[in-house]
Design an enzyme around this catalytic site. Structure first.
Site, PDB file in Angstrom:
ATOM      1  N   HIS A 166       0.887  -0.750   0.105  1.00 49.74           N
ATOM      2  CA  HIS A 166      -0.083   0.090   0.005  1.00 49.74           C
ATOM      3  C   HIS A 166       0.870   0.956  -0.200  1.00 49.74           C
ATOM      4  O   HIS A 166       0.443   2.690   0.269  1.00 49.74           O
ATOM      5  CB  HIS A 166      -0.982  -0.227   1.061  1.00 49.74           C
ATOM      6  CG  HIS A 166      -2.211  -1.027   1.326  1.00 49.74           C
ATOM      7  ND1 HIS A 166      -2.934  -1.519   2.930  1.00 49.74           N
ATOM      8  CD2 HIS A 166      -2.009  -1.720   0.080  1.00 49.74           C
ATOM      9  CE1 HIS A 166      -3.332  -2.487   1.915  1.00 49.74           C
ATOM     10  NE2 HIS A 166      -3.574  -3.158   0.151  1.00 49.74           N
ATOM     11  N   ASN A 187      -2.784 -11.965  16.499  1.00 47.83           N
ATOM     12  CA  ASN A 187      -3.296 -11.652  16.661  1.00 47.83           C
ATOM     13  C   ASN A 187      -3.938 -11.128  18.098  1.00 47.83           C
ATOM     14  O   ASN A 187      -4.272 -12.246  18.767  1.00 47.83           O
ATOM     15  CB  ASN A 187      -4.455 -11.733  15.820  1.00 47.83           C
ATOM     16  CG  ASN A 187      -4.894 -10.048  15.330  1.00 47.83           C
ATOM     17  OD1 ASN A 187      -5.666  -9.363  16.328  1.00 47.83           O
ATOM     18  ND2 ASN A 187      -5.302  -9.163  13.753  1.00 47.83           N
TER      19      ASN A 187
HETATM   20  C1  BV8 Z   1      -8.063  -2.332  -5.215  1.00 47.57           C
HETATM   21  C2  BV8 Z   1      -4.158   3.642   2.306  1.00 47.57           C
HETATM   22  C3  BV8 Z   1      -9.420  -2.663  -7.329  1.00 47.57           C
HETATM   23  C4  BV8 Z   1      -3.105   4.115   3.028  1.00 47.57           C
HETATM   24  C5  BV8 Z   1      -6.014   1.021   2.645  1.00 47.57           C
HETATM   25  C6  BV8 Z   1     -16.060  -5.000  -1.475  1.00 47.57           C
HETATM   26  C7  BV8 Z   1     -15.331  -6.484  -1.154  1.00 47.57           C
HETATM   27  C8  BV8 Z   1     -14.092  -6.604  -0.854  1.00 47.57           C
HETATM   28  C9  BV8 Z   1     -13.842  -5.432  -1.363  1.00 47.57           C
HETATM   29  C10 BV8 Z   1     -13.851  -4.963  -2.231  1.00 47.57           C
HETATM   30  C11 BV8 Z   1     -15.068  -4.126  -1.745  1.00 47.57           C
HETATM   31  N1  BV8 Z   1     -15.136  -3.229  -2.319  1.00 47.57           N
HETATM   32  C12 BV8 Z   1     -14.232  -3.086  -2.725  1.00 47.57           C
HETATM   33  C13 BV8 Z   1     -13.155  -3.554  -2.398  1.00 47.57           C
HETATM   34  C14 BV8 Z   1     -11.791  -3.240  -2.826  1.00 47.57           C
HETATM   35  C15 BV8 Z   1     -11.239  -2.215  -1.459  1.00 47.57           C
HETATM   36  C16 BV8 Z   1     -11.456  -3.464  -0.141  1.00 47.57           C
HETATM   37  O1  BV8 Z   1     -10.717  -4.032  -0.473  1.00 47.57           O
HETATM   38  N2  BV8 Z   1     -12.726  -3.042   0.191  1.00 47.57           N
HETATM   39  C17 BV8 Z   1     -13.142  -3.686   2.009  1.00 47.57           C
HETATM   40  C18 BV8 Z   1     -12.270  -2.433   3.332  1.00 47.57           C
HETATM   41  C19 BV8 Z   1     -14.059  -4.276   1.458  1.00 47.57           C
HETATM   42  N3  BV8 Z   1      -9.833  -2.795  -1.562  1.00 47.57           N
HETATM   43  C20 BV8 Z   1      -9.159  -1.981  -2.730  1.00 47.57           C
HETATM   44  O2  BV8 Z   1      -9.574  -0.433  -3.416  1.00 47.57           O
HETATM   45  C21 BV8 Z   1      -7.668  -1.635  -3.119  1.00 47.57           C
HETATM   46  N4  BV8 Z   1      -7.823  -1.870  -4.748  1.00 47.57           N
HETATM   47  O3  BV8 Z   1      -8.882  -3.006  -5.233  1.00 47.57           O
HETATM   48  O4  BV8 Z   1      -8.477  -1.980  -6.292  1.00 47.57           O
HETATM   49  C22 BV8 Z   1      -8.047  -2.223  -8.938  1.00 47.57           C
HETATM   50  C23 BV8 Z   1      -7.941  -2.922 -10.090  1.00 47.57           C
HETATM   51  C24 BV8 Z   1      -7.110  -2.349 -11.224  1.00 47.57           C
HETATM   52  C25 BV8 Z   1      -7.095  -1.502 -10.967  1.00 47.57           C
HETATM   53  C26 BV8 Z   1      -7.763  -0.013 -10.510  1.00 47.57           C
HETATM   54  C27 BV8 Z   1      -8.059  -1.019  -9.559  1.00 47.57           C
HETATM   55  C28 BV8 Z   1      -6.904  -0.890  -2.428  1.00 47.57           C
HETATM   56  C29 BV8 Z   1      -6.626  -1.106  -1.383  1.00 47.57           C
HETATM   57  C30 BV8 Z   1      -5.427  -0.503   0.070  1.00 47.57           C
HETATM   58  C31 BV8 Z   1      -7.081   0.782   0.443  1.00 47.57           C
HETATM   59  N5  BV8 Z   1      -5.640   1.780   1.248  1.00 47.57           N
HETATM   60  N6  BV8 Z   1      -4.585   2.206   3.145  1.00 47.57           N
HETATM   61  C32 BV8 Z   1      -3.012   4.514   4.488  1.00 47.57           C
HETATM   62  O5  BV8 Z   1      -4.466   5.605   4.226  1.00 47.57           O
HETATM   63  O6  BV8 Z   1      -3.003   4.085   5.289  1.00 47.57           O
HETATM   64  S1  BV8 Z   1      -6.335   0.422   3.365  1.00 47.57           S
HETATM   65  C33 BV8 Z   1      -6.025   0.413   4.808  1.00 47.57           C
HETATM   66  O7  BV8 Z   1      -6.556  -1.140   6.182  1.00 47.57           O
HETATM   67  C34 BV8 Z   1      -4.424   0.078   4.993  1.00 47.57           C
HETATM   68  O8  BV8 Z   1      -3.430   0.550   4.374  1.00 47.57           O
HETATM   69  C35 BV8 Z   1      -4.129  -1.268   6.256  1.00 47.57           C
HETATM   70  O9  BV8 Z   1      -2.903  -1.571   5.926  1.00 47.57           O
HETATM   71  C36 BV8 Z   1      -5.436  -1.789   5.925  1.00 47.57           C
HETATM   72  C37 BV8 Z   1      -5.745  -2.330   6.064  1.00 47.57           C
HETATM   73  O10 BV8 Z   1      -6.564  -2.917   7.525  1.00 47.57           O
HETATM   74  P1  BV8 Z   1      -4.894  -3.570   8.619  1.00 47.57           P
HETATM   75  O11 BV8 Z   1      -3.436  -2.909   8.352  1.00 47.57           O
HETATM   76  O12 BV8 Z   1      -5.474  -4.957   9.198  1.00 47.57           O
HETATM   77  O13 BV8 Z   1      -5.667  -2.677  10.057  1.00 47.57           O
HETATM   78  P2  BV8 Z   1      -6.694  -2.875  10.944  1.00 47.57           P
HETATM   79  O14 BV8 Z   1      -6.903  -1.882  11.518  1.00 47.57           O
HETATM   80  O15 BV8 Z   1      -8.220  -3.347  10.286  1.00 47.57           O
HETATM   81  O16 BV8 Z   1      -6.333  -4.435  11.444  1.00 47.57           O
HETATM   82  C38 BV8 Z   1      -6.090  -4.017  13.059  1.00 47.57           C
HETATM   83  C39 BV8 Z   1      -5.423  -5.605  14.218  1.00 47.57           C
HETATM   84  O17 BV8 Z   1      -4.290  -5.729  14.327  1.00 47.57           O
HETATM   85  C40 BV8 Z   1      -6.613  -5.872  13.650  1.00 47.57           C
HETATM   86  O18 BV8 Z   1      -7.025  -7.060  13.723  1.00 47.57           O
HETATM   87  C41 BV8 Z   1      -5.988  -6.187  15.622  1.00 47.57           C
HETATM   88  O19 BV8 Z   1      -7.242  -6.884  17.077  1.00 47.57           O
HETATM   89  C42 BV8 Z   1      -4.860  -6.520  15.579  1.00 47.57           C
HETATM   90  N7  BV8 Z   1      -4.203  -5.265  16.701  1.00 47.57           N
HETATM   91  C43 BV8 Z   1      -4.406  -4.688  17.679  1.00 47.57           C
HETATM   92  N8  BV8 Z   1      -3.162  -4.307  18.516  1.00 47.57           N
HETATM   93  C44 BV8 Z   1      -2.583  -5.020  18.116  1.00 47.57           C
HETATM   94  C45 BV8 Z   1      -2.576  -5.913  17.182  1.00 47.57           C
HETATM   95  N9  BV8 Z   1      -2.506  -7.059  16.146  1.00 47.57           N
HETATM   96  C46 BV8 Z   1      -0.948  -7.084  16.607  1.00 47.57           C
HETATM   97  N10 BV8 Z   1      -0.376  -6.684  18.512  1.00 47.57           N
HETATM   98  C47 BV8 Z   1      -1.153  -6.168  18.168  1.00 47.57           C
HETATM   99  N11 BV8 Z   1      -0.174  -5.590  19.508  1.00 47.57           N
END
Ligand code: BV8
Length: 257
Positions: free
Chosen positions: A119, A217
């Site tokens: 990303h 996690n």
């Molecule tokens: C694309 C930007 C196509 C940078 C981010 C419907 C269904 C499925 C998919 C989709 C849909 N509708 C749209 C989509 C696709 C979409 C998507 O997946 N949406 C989801 C939300 C439904 N994806 C996209 O749009 C991607 N692009 O598909 O393009 C395409 C193809 C060809 C041509 C053109 C287009 C782009 C995805 C990237 C988006 N950008 N961020 C920024 O601002 O940072 S996403 C954002 O979420 C971050 O990048 C982050 O990395 C990512 C995932 O989140 P996590 O890292 O998992 O973080 P989260 O907070 O969710 O979870 C933290 C975890 O840590 C928890 O489980 C917690 O329990 C745990 N934790 C907490 N403390 C600890 C711990 N674990 C261990 N130790 C600890 N101490």
């Protein structure tokens, strides 16, 4: 922290290739807020509000300001014991690929040899028109003046080098991540809620290719039902314990007649 199985320790000690998918959770112990935890970044803003092109073009100053704030948080943070453990794992496994969704540069700063940034990286900025790299102080100066940051060469808008929703992931990173996860003997899914695609597909794909998949996690996630082992605990505690156990096992193996 839940127990680490002997199977996982053995698999890692014998592995040629290990892939580690990381998300915001591995950086939580560095003081960087995650996205979807109760005090996470999305708690304050909806992704639709800020992490997409429309929002950026609609209000570049707001989006540039949000990323500058996050960049400053990242610059003041340090890699934690979880990041450092992944670097230490390289002493026991010939090939360790860190496939990260994080944009915080902490795996690079921890010294991991193979970091694949799915990303992008928040410490980098570029011009949307000429694509020249933009120095952070150009963004900082514009924000201080309350105006959108623009490219000194062509006056185009400057954006962070991160992948927004609806944007394609960098093809070269996807190619490297596909290869690393397909050849992995073990995949660790660390600190990710596994809800963002296509990154979230890697644990299942690695398993389909025969990898042993373990999740680190404190909570359950979207992939918990699909992994071989779930270790409940913070990455900063689990990963050092895991790498220490692998080191002990490797020494035992080396000492075997
Ligand atoms: C694309 C930007 C196509 C940078 C981010 C419907 C269904 C499925 C998919 C989709 C849909 N509708 C749209 C989509 C696709 C979409 C998507 O997946 N949406 C989801 C939300 C439904 N994806 C996209 O749009 C991607 N692009 O598909 O393009 C395409 C193809 C060809 C041509 C053109 C287009 C782009 C995805 C990237 C988006 N950008 N961020 C920024 O601002 O940072 S996403 C954002 O979420 C971050 O990048 C982050 O990395 C990512 C995932 O989140 P996590 O890292 O998992 O973080 P989260 O907070 O969710 O979870 C933290 C975890 O840590 C928890 O489980 C917690 O329990 C745990 N934790 C907490 N403390 C600890 C711990 N674990 C261990 N130790 C600890 N101490």
């Amino acid at each position: 922290m839940s127990t680490i199985s002997d199977t996982l320790v053995c698999r890692l000690a014998e592995a040629d290739h290990v892939a580690v998918l990381t998300g915001a959770g591995i950086s939580a112990e560095s003081g960087i807020p995650t996205f979807r935890d109760p005090d996470g970044l999305w708690d304050e803003f909806e992704p639709q509000e800020l992490a997409n092109v429309e929002a950026f073009l609609d209000n570049p100053t707001l989006v540039q300001g949000w990323y500058r704030h996050r960049r400053q948080v990242v610059e003041e943070a340090e890699p934690n014991a979880g990041h450092r453990a992944l670097k230490a794992l390289e002493a026991h496994v010939p090939s360790v690929s860190v496939v990260t969704q994080n944009v915080d540069d902490l795996h690079n700063r921890a010294g991991s040899d193979a970091v694949i940034e799915l990303h992008g990286n928040i410490t980098r900025n570029y011009c949307v028109d000429c694509e020249r790299t933009a120095a952070p102080d150009v963004v900082d100066a514009a924000i201080r003046d309350g105006a959108p940051a623009r490219c000194p060469a062509c006056d185009g808008l400057i954006r962070p080098d991160v992948v927004w929703f609806g944007e394609r992931l960098p093809p070269e990173a996807v190619e490297r991540a596909d290869a690393a996860t397909a050849r992995a003997d073990v995949l660790l899914s660390v600190g990710t809620s596994a809800v963002v695609y296509p990154a979230a597909r890697y644990p299942v794909r690695a398993r389909e290719h025969g990898a042993y998949v373990a999740e680190v996690n404190p909570d359950t996630t979207g992939v918990t039902p699909d992994v071989d082992e779930s270790i409940r605990g913070p990455a900063g505690e689990v990963l050092p314990a895991l790498v220490e156990a692998v080191g002990d096992r490797s020494e035992e193996g080396a000492g075997a007649p």
